[in-house]
Design an enzyme around this catalytic site. Sequence first.
Site, PDB file in Angstrom:
ATOM      1  N   TYR A 109       0.864  -1.190   0.000  1.00  7.30           N
ATOM      2  CA  TYR A 109       0.000   0.000   0.000  1.00  7.30           C
ATOM      3  C   TYR A 109       0.892   1.230   0.000  1.00  7.30           C
ATOM      4  O   TYR A 109       1.848   1.317   0.778  1.00  7.30           O
ATOM      5  CB  TYR A 109      -0.910   0.018   1.245  1.00  7.30           C
ATOM      6  CG  TYR A 109      -1.723   1.294   1.335  1.00  7.30           C
ATOM      7  CD1 TYR A 109      -3.035   1.330   0.876  1.00  7.30           C
ATOM      8  CD2 TYR A 109      -1.168   2.467   1.847  1.00  7.30           C
ATOM      9  CE1 TYR A 109      -3.767   2.501   0.908  1.00  7.30           C
ATOM     10  CE2 TYR A 109      -1.890   3.646   1.881  1.00  7.30           C
ATOM     11  CZ  TYR A 109      -3.193   3.655   1.411  1.00  7.30           C
ATOM     12  OH  TYR A 109      -3.908   4.814   1.451  1.00  7.30           O
ATOM     13  N   GLU A 197      -3.499   7.471  -3.970  1.00  9.35           N
ATOM     14  CA  GLU A 197      -3.299   6.166  -3.339  1.00  9.35           C
ATOM     15  C   GLU A 197      -3.075   5.099  -4.402  1.00  9.35           C
ATOM     16  O   GLU A 197      -3.793   5.060  -5.400  1.00  9.35           O
ATOM     17  CB  GLU A 197      -4.579   5.877  -2.546  1.00  9.35           C
ATOM     18  CG  GLU A 197      -4.609   4.604  -1.792  1.00  9.35           C
ATOM     19  CD  GLU A 197      -5.972   4.420  -1.119  1.00  9.35           C
ATOM     20  OE1 GLU A 197      -6.136   4.848   0.029  1.00  9.35           O
ATOM     21  OE2 GLU A 197      -6.876   3.841  -1.749  1.00  9.35           O
TER      22      GLU A 197
END
Length: 392
Positions: A109, A197
């Site tokens: 992530y 993101e």
Amino acid sequence: MKIHEYQAKDLLKKYGINIPKGKKARDLEEALNIWEEMGGVPVIVKAQVHSGGRGRAGGVKLVGSKEEFITYISNLIGSRLYTEQTGDEGRPIDSVLIEESLDIKKEFYLGFTVDRKNACISMIVSAEGGVEIEKVAATSPDKVIVQNIEPLLGLRDFQISRTLLLAGIDLKYVRRISPIVKSLYRLFMDKDCSLAEINPLVITKEDEVFALDAKINFDDNALFRHPDIQSLRDLNQENPLEVEASKHNLNYIKLKGNVGCMVNGAGLAMATMDLIKFVGAEPANFLDVGGGATSKMIEEGLKILVSDSDVKVIFINIFGGILRCDTLARGVVDAAKQLNIQLPIIIRLEGTNVHEGRRILNDSGLTFTVAKDMGEAAAKVAQALEINRDKA
Ligand code: GDP
Ligand code: MN
């Protein structure tokens, strides 16, 4: 403002970040052409909606045959996707992204966000990326590493390596991922993002690095300096009443309750919602007509309130400053007559020209409930909804 994954990936590509080969399709015919071009299955098909959590909601699928490809795409395009983030409202699926499928070895992530608490931009990294990232953050927060970025210094190289290593990412990947972190940060700053993101950022079996998913949100207040980003807006993904409101410069957000609120100023809007909840009711929206509202804006605001079928009572709470109470009263009376509003309207007015405002409302021949203060107004809202205050 939000954009689609395929648009976000185009931006990543412009910033030199590796993304899987793929194309967007709006119907089955386009999809089949892409399928041919890509040399057939297996491919990944991904619903393009303004929401995360698509994987868990059935909006991302690895398809292994042409038959499966056709069935899945036919069912997907034209339907709605309901994810944990969209709730019962869902989002329409107008297109899909078709991508080469990759053999994933590891999912990370990587994200940047405006960190309001620390008044800076923060970088967030985890070696446990993928669809369960929210769970990882909730159950083992130590696996999510946050690095605050000093606004005047920007993101420093040592912070990148330190954060990636702290997250437990192998040194050999740290070298590969660092440039991606830098590029994403540059994109975030250049385009005035509020969120950028990549989840997951993957390492394939062949040891290649790809951004497999991308989610980028932008600061609405900075959009005026990014016409390229503005052009990516997809109104179909937004609430129709919110879109209508933004055309009239009204600040409107749809909520889940049944009290339609018209207020001037965000602070007063917050206080009004607190008050509504205090008497046991729920606001249906947040509608701020702003300091300099005109009669026309008030009329448009009321139009939006009454076109929401959830609204059962209207609460107008205005502090007359620049917006004078008599202007407001005239706007409300005109709109109520023109729209033939049948719902109970409770009004609390205070400030400039309040007496004139109250007189206009009382003389209008319409049945408004004019309350003398906020407390009384809230009590009348509860009464109109037949809420028992002892229970509330
Ligand atoms: P989200 O659920 O909306 O965040 O959608 P994502 O784009 O992140 O996709 C969900 C998951 O699908 C990813 O975390 C991957 O595990 C999986 N996925 C997506 N593309 C591929 C691919 O090319 N190969 C494989 N094996 N899995 C993929
Ligand atoms: Mn994802």
